[in-house]
Write an enzyme that holds these catalytic residues in place. Structure first.
Site, PDB file in Angstrom:
ATOM      1  N   HIS A   1      -4.836 -63.382  21.562  1.00  0.00           N
ATOM      2  CA  HIS A   1      -3.847 -63.070  20.537  1.00  0.00           C
ATOM      3  C   HIS A   1      -3.001 -61.871  20.983  1.00  0.00           C
ATOM      4  O   HIS A   1      -3.521 -60.893  21.510  1.00  0.00           O
ATOM      5  CB  HIS A   1      -4.591 -62.732  19.238  1.00  0.00           C
ATOM      6  CG  HIS A   1      -3.738 -62.751  18.020  1.00  0.00           C
ATOM      7  ND1 HIS A   1      -3.431 -63.917  17.346  1.00  0.00           N
ATOM      8  CD2 HIS A   1      -3.129 -61.754  17.343  1.00  0.00           C
ATOM      9  CE1 HIS A   1      -2.687 -63.625  16.297  1.00  0.00           C
ATOM     10  NE2 HIS A   1      -2.483 -62.331  16.279  1.00  0.00           N
TER      11      HIS A   1
ATOM     12  N   ASP B   1      -7.713 -67.181  21.603  1.00  0.00           N
ATOM     13  CA  ASP B   1      -7.246 -66.327  20.508  1.00  0.00           C
ATOM     14  C   ASP B   1      -8.412 -65.888  19.633  1.00  0.00           C
ATOM     15  O   ASP B   1      -9.126 -66.716  19.063  1.00  0.00           O
ATOM     16  CB  ASP B   1      -6.221 -67.105  19.673  1.00  0.00           C
ATOM     17  CG  ASP B   1      -5.419 -66.222  18.747  1.00  0.00           C
ATOM     18  OD1 ASP B   1      -5.987 -65.274  18.176  1.00  0.00           O
ATOM     19  OD2 ASP B   1      -4.211 -66.491  18.581  1.00  0.00           O
TER      20      ASP B   1
END
Length: 231
Positions: free
Chosen positions: A200, A169
């Site tokens: 993400h 992420d």
């Protein structure tokens, strides 16, 4: 059936929301908590899918206090930058109170049925806060940001919470992910799922960020979680 509705807030104002109803009579509801891009096509599709699964789905427009109707595309760079700016101005505590109003609305609309919440990005963070600060029956957060700074609230989580963590992420680094596990792995109400190599936004409905295999796996886990805790 889908429609735009308004919800009475706790401070006696009116908040817009997107509502998706199932074909039959719902016995449970899910509040869908937006990303930083507002109630865009992806969030509306999340609601529609929940309605297809038999839930009443409500997505409150949490940016309404700044500007109602914000709808941005993360694949368009100026809109991404605007979304990041909006997030910086967003009052998260007020957002939780507005989510609580949406939970009350949903509970009343189902005749007192159970209500869950699911959120993405900023909404994932808010889903965690919702689990700690409201009476929601079950919550799910996808790629939630900044949870390490909220671990002091974990003792208030009284109902099941599931968090989906993207392993690569860009907004949640490895140190933060480790802190989430260290702080929450032993919590009896919290389940964490890791998705190695995913970034993400992997479960977005549309656009470049989506990763099909991980999105399908996460959504299947969410569906089973809600079936267990909301039915």
């Amino acid at each position: 059936m889908t429609t735009n509705v308004t919800i009475a807030t706790l401070d006696e104002q009116v908040m817009p929301a997107y509502r998706a109803d199932p074909a039959g009579t719902p016995t449970a509801a899910v509040v869908v908590i937006q990303e930083i891009f507002g109630i865009n096509a992806g969030i509306r599709r999340k609601c529609d899918a929940l309605a297809e699964a038999g839930y009443l789905a409500i997505a409150p427009d949490l940016f309404w206090r700044m500007q109602p109707g914000i709808e941005l595309d993360p694949d368009i760079e100026p809109e991404m930058q605007r979304a990041l700016s909006i997030m910086g101005d967003f009052d998260q505590d007020a957002g939780i109170r507005d989510i609580e109003a949406a939970i009350r609305y949903a509970r009343a609309a189902t005749g007192g049925g159970k209500v869950g919440a699911v959120g993405y990005c900023l909404g994932g963070r808010l889903a965690y806060m919702t689990a700690a600060r409201t009476d929601v029956d079950a919550s799910v957060g996808y790629y939630a940001v900044g949870i390490d700074g909220l671990l002091g609230e974990k003792q208030a989580i009284a109902h099941p919470l599931m968090l989906h963590i993207a392993g690569d992420d860009g907004f949640v680094d490895k140190e933060t992910q480790a802190a989430m596990h260290a702080g929450l792995d032993d919590h009896p109400k919290v389940t964490l799922h890791d998705y190695p190599g995913e970034d993400h936004g992997f479960a977005t409905e549309f656009g470049k960020r989506r990763s099909d295999a991980a999105a399908i796996q996460a959504d299947e886990r969410t569906a089973a979680f809600f079936a267990e805790h909301l039915r």
